[in-house]
Design a protein around this motif. Sequence first.
Motif, PDB file in Angstrom:
ATOM      1  N   CYS A 189      13.594  90.362 112.667  1.00  0.00           N
ATOM      2  CA  CYS A 189      13.754  91.275 111.525  1.00  0.00           C
ATOM      3  C   CYS A 189      12.600  92.262 111.434  1.00  0.00           C
ATOM      4  CB  CYS A 189      13.865  90.473 110.231  1.00  0.00           C
ATOM      5  SG  CYS A 189      15.426  89.561 110.054  1.00  0.00           S
ATOM      6  N   LYS A 237      24.117 103.282 100.244  1.00  0.00           N
ATOM      7  CA  LYS A 237      23.757 101.882 100.080  1.00  0.00           C
ATOM      8  C   LYS A 237      22.475 101.769  99.284  1.00  0.00           C
ATOM      9  CE  LYS A 237      25.779  99.724 104.200  1.00  0.00           C
ATOM     10  NZ  LYS A 237      25.482  98.867 105.387  1.00  0.00           N
ATOM     11  N   TYR A 287      22.547  86.870 107.308  1.00  0.00           N
ATOM     12  CA  TYR A 287      23.453  87.068 106.185  1.00  0.00           C
ATOM     13  C   TYR A 287      23.345  85.944 105.151  1.00  0.00           C
ATOM     14  CZ  TYR A 287      25.631  91.096 108.360  1.00  0.00           C
ATOM     15  OH  TYR A 287      25.848  92.345 108.890  1.00  0.00           O
ATOM     16  N   ARG A 314      22.686  86.519 113.422  1.00  0.00           N
ATOM     17  CA  ARG A 314      23.486  87.239 112.422  1.00  0.00           C
ATOM     18  C   ARG A 314      23.823  86.327 111.246  1.00  0.00           C
ATOM     19  NH1 ARG A 314      28.992  88.458 111.645  1.00  0.00           N
ATOM     20  NH2 ARG A 314      29.396  90.600 110.963  1.00  0.00           N
ATOM     21  N   HIS A 336      22.979  93.373 100.075  1.00  0.00           N
ATOM     22  CA  HIS A 336      24.188  93.697 100.838  1.00  0.00           C
ATOM     23  C   HIS A 336      23.851  94.767 101.876  1.00  0.00           C
ATOM     24  CE1 HIS A 336      26.572  91.394  97.949  1.00  0.00           C
ATOM     25  NE2 HIS A 336      25.892  92.015  96.993  1.00  0.00           N
ATOM     26  N   ILE A 337      23.313  94.342 103.005  1.00  0.00           N
ATOM     27  CA  ILE A 337      22.966  95.253 104.090  1.00  0.00           C
ATOM     28  C   ILE A 337      23.345  94.611 105.415  1.00  0.00           C
ATOM     29  CG2 ILE A 337      21.049  96.291 102.814  1.00  0.00           C
ATOM     30  CD1 ILE A 337      19.141  94.578 104.506  1.00  0.00           C
ATOM     31  N   THR A 338      23.271  95.402 106.481  1.00  0.00           N
ATOM     32  CA  THR A 338      23.482  94.886 107.822  1.00  0.00           C
ATOM     33  C   THR A 338      22.135  94.800 108.536  1.00  0.00           C
ATOM     34  OG1 THR A 338      23.759  97.073 108.827  1.00  0.00           O
ATOM     35  CG2 THR A 338      25.736  96.022 107.899  1.00  0.00           C
ATOM     36  N   PHE A 339      22.114  94.136 109.677  1.00  0.00           N
ATOM     37  CA  PHE A 339      20.872  94.055 110.441  1.00  0.00           C
ATOM     38  C   PHE A 339      20.427  95.447 110.864  1.00  0.00           C
ATOM     39  CE2 PHE A 339      18.081  93.306 114.023  1.00  0.00           C
ATOM     40  CZ  PHE A 339      17.366  92.181 113.653  1.00  0.00           C
ATOM     41  N   HIS A 340      21.384  96.295 111.194  1.00  0.00           N
ATOM     42  CA  HIS A 340      21.050  97.659 111.612  1.00  0.00           C
ATOM     43  C   HIS A 340      20.421  98.456 110.472  1.00  0.00           C
ATOM     44  CE1 HIS A 340      21.269 101.023 114.398  1.00  0.00           C
ATOM     45  NE2 HIS A 340      21.704 101.779 113.409  1.00  0.00           N
ATOM     46  N   ASP A 341      20.696  98.062 109.237  1.00  0.00           N
ATOM     47  CA  ASP A 341      20.098  98.747 108.091  1.00  0.00           C
ATOM     48  C   ASP A 341      18.587  98.557 108.047  1.00  0.00           C
ATOM     49  OD1 ASP A 341      22.360  99.963 107.021  1.00  0.00           O
ATOM     50  OD2 ASP A 341      22.924  98.190 105.868  1.00  0.00           O
TER      51      ASP A 341
END
Length: 249
Positions: A82, A61, A171, A167, A180-185
């Motif tokens: 965050c 990623k 986004y 969430r 283009h990432i997720t919260f876990h990223d």
Amino acid sequence: MRLDVSEVNSYTVQQAINEGAAKVGAKTIKEGVHLVCAALKLYDIAPVLSVTCPARKPKLKDLPTAEQVMSMVRGTDIELPCLLAMWLSLRMSEVRGLQFRDLNGNVLTVCRSNIYFDGRNIVRDVNKTYKSTRRLTVPDYIKQLIEAVPHKKEDEFIVQMEYQTLRSKFYKLLEERGYHITFHDLRHLSASVMLMLNIPDKYAMERGGWSTNSTLKSVYQHTFSDERKQVDKKIDDYFNSLLEVLNKE
């Protein structure tokens, strides 16, 4: 697979693995094999299995920088969750599980999970792993954000936003910036920052609550408080420098 217990052997399990690999990830396959073996063990059945699980495929990623993320969330109502994830290396469930009683001065105890599952919240007074329960020094900026959250009781959650709302807002911000990432990223980004700052593995793992070497190497020695303070200061200085840059813009 509708099999009699006597038919559970290396061949049938490997067949199930091969079929499942086309539908789900390697981690799910491995956990499924362990579940089957654990279930059989309850009934004193321990088949000797010689199987090969699929290898985990690396996920490549292009993560935004920490500065870009801080700029994105600055001043929004999701800035606190965050930053807890990116600055302090907390999982989403840990972020949502924090309560005001967990903050004592500048020390935050991460000891609880608030998991969203099947449309409801499940609060557990344990974290994902033993090493996930940890104490972190909270930088002044995050402490101020926490203190600004209205509350009446010490057992109220610091992040009071529902999982789906958090969430969705996260986004939406990403879409506006083209990320283009997720919260876990955000947690992965935290690990990347520590790598960039040359933070020793043992401190990075203690800070992030990692207990296996799948992400970072295992911790085999105690982390001393004086050295830990220097590590925390180095990380805090980095993020504070990003705040100073954003303040000048």
